[in-house]
Design a protein around this motif. Structure first.
Motif, mmCIF file in Angstrom:
data_model
loop_
_atom_site.group_PDB
_atom_site.id
_atom_site.type_symbol
_atom_site.label_atom_id
_atom_site.label_comp_id
_atom_site.label_asym_id
_atom_site.label_seq_id
_atom_site.Cartn_x
_atom_site.Cartn_y
_atom_site.Cartn_z
ATOM 1 N N ASP A 45 3.512 3.706 -1.861
ATOM 2 C CA ASP A 45 4.022 4.048 -3.195
ATOM 3 C C ASP A 45 5.536 3.942 -3.287
ATOM 4 O OD1 ASP A 45 1.479 4.489 -4.098
ATOM 5 O OD2 ASP A 45 1.549 6.682 -3.846
ATOM 6 N N SER A 46 6.223 4.250 -2.208
ATOM 7 C CA SER A 46 7.690 4.217 -2.242
ATOM 8 C C SER A 46 8.247 2.811 -2.404
ATOM 9 C CB SER A 46 8.266 4.839 -0.964
ATOM 10 O OG SER A 46 7.855 4.095 0.179
ATOM 11 N N ASN A 78 6.991 0.681 -4.720
ATOM 12 C CA ASN A 78 6.594 0.197 -6.039
ATOM 13 C C ASN A 78 7.726 -0.501 -6.792
ATOM 14 O OD1 ASN A 78 3.961 1.027 -5.752
ATOM 15 N ND2 ASN A 78 4.212 2.932 -6.895
ATOM 16 N N LYS A 136 7.617 -4.056 -5.670
ATOM 17 C CA LYS A 136 6.288 -4.652 -5.496
ATOM 18 C C LYS A 136 6.162 -6.046 -6.113
ATOM 19 C CE LYS A 136 1.353 -3.555 -5.686
ATOM 20 N NZ LYS A 136 0.328 -2.550 -6.060
ATOM 21 N N LYS A 153 0.802 -1.214 0.000
ATOM 22 C CA LYS A 153 0.000 0.000 0.000
ATOM 23 C C LYS A 153 0.841 1.273 0.000
ATOM 24 C CE LYS A 153 -3.407 -2.520 2.771
ATOM 25 N NZ LYS A 153 -4.101 -2.581 4.085
#
Length: 330
Positions: A172-173, A175, A178, A170
């Protein structure tokens, strides 16, 4: 006197040529010409001991480490990466650019792959933890949880790292990592929702190839001995493919024919020289090999070794008989 000057000049030029040869670019190129990976590793170690320019030695250590990692020599790779990171120098001309922080992370990954979480933790707790680079910080967080999984002895021990990895999805940093986070969650929990997300969001990634069954996880202690709360079901090459409309009997008969692939994938590498080493080795055995590239969202370029199918249609069998794993690509 002229003879003395001539001798001196000859020695000077020979020395200059010899010194020019001991660059990372030259040495790694020569290593790629060896008949086997073992010979390449031996050659690289010998040449590194002769190098005097810090940047060249650093780059050659990185190349050696990446080669050792591809051969699943994780303990050796970890040491080579660590030796490279310990050299205070910039990038060598003609070689891939890597910061010392990235090299430390490579050492962490190899330490974990060999099950040596203590060494991995020592690297993670070094100066790299103060990095200002967002991608480096993302990998530090991922590898910290991998280390926790590596230490786990029972299923209850994986609960905390699983919760942390779920939270990272959850953020963004995170990604950049991921796909790896999703793969880890799928593997240790057996929850197919993670594998479906991989194939949906990252269809061309190596993680997607793994969950589809087109590629296999290497037999490393990290992946094979970590406790699992569920069994991850790997596909057979058609995992998460959308359901097709119903076909007529004619279409069904045609669909039942084996797929004809035009090429076969042998490997995916972060280093072009490693890909070239494999491509040249396969080509020397009579296969029509070549290299293509794939750039990931993280900015990393991967080098893919492919072999073209021939008119006989038996390239895959020949490759496997020669000891090379491969899967078809249309």
């Amino acid at each position: 006197m002229k003879k003395i000057i001539s001798v001196v000049l000859t020695v000077f030029f020979c020395t200059s040529i010899f010194a020019a040869e001991l660059t990372a670019s030259f040495v790694t190129s020569e290593a790629a010409k060896k008949d086997s990976v073992e010979e390449s590793v031996s050659y690289l170690k010998n040449q590194i001991s002769k190098m005097t320019v810090a940047a060249e030695k650093r780059a050659t250590y990185v190349f050696l480490a990446s080669l050792q990692e591809q051969m699943a020599m994780y303990a050796d790779a970890q040491k080579s990466y660590a030796q490279a990171a310990a050299i205070a120098a910039g990038n060598a001309e003609g070689m891939p650019k890597k910061s010392n922080e990235q090299i430390v992370l490579d050492a962490v990954r190899c330490a974990l792959s060999s099950g040596d979480y203590a060494t991995a933790d020592s690297y993670l707790n070094s100066a790299v933890r103060n990095s200002k680079n967002a991608d480096v910080q993302a990998y530090i967080k991922l590898y910290t949880q991998w280390s926790a999984l590596c230490k786990a002895e029972e299923v209850s021990d994986i609960q905390e790292p699983v919760v942390m990895l779920q939270a990272y999805l959850k953020v963004d940093s995170m990604n950049t990592v991921k796909p790896a986070v999703l793969l880890t969650l799928w593997y240790v929990t057996g929850d197919s929702s993670y594998s479906k997300e991989i194939t949906k969001l990252y269809p061309k990634s190596i993680e997607s190839s793994i969950v589809k069954g087109d590629a296999q996880l290497l037999p490393t202690p990290f992946w094979f001995f970590v406790p699992k709360s569920g069994e991850a079901e790997q596909g057979t090459g058609s995992f998460a493919v959308p359901e097709e409309p119903k076909q007529t009997s004619t279409q069904t008969a045609a669909a039942e024919k084996p797929a004809k692939f035009t090429k076969w994938q042998l490997g995916l590498f972060r280093t072009e020289n490693n890909a070239k080493l494999l491509a040249d080795e396969v080509k020397a055995k009579g296969f029509d090999s070549y290299i293509t590239t794939e750039k990931r969202a993280s900015g990393t370029t991967y080098y893919i070794v492919l072999v073209r199918e021939d008119k006989n249609g038996n390239v895959a069998d020949r490759l496997r008989s020669s000891g090379y794993d491969c899967y078809g690509v249309e």
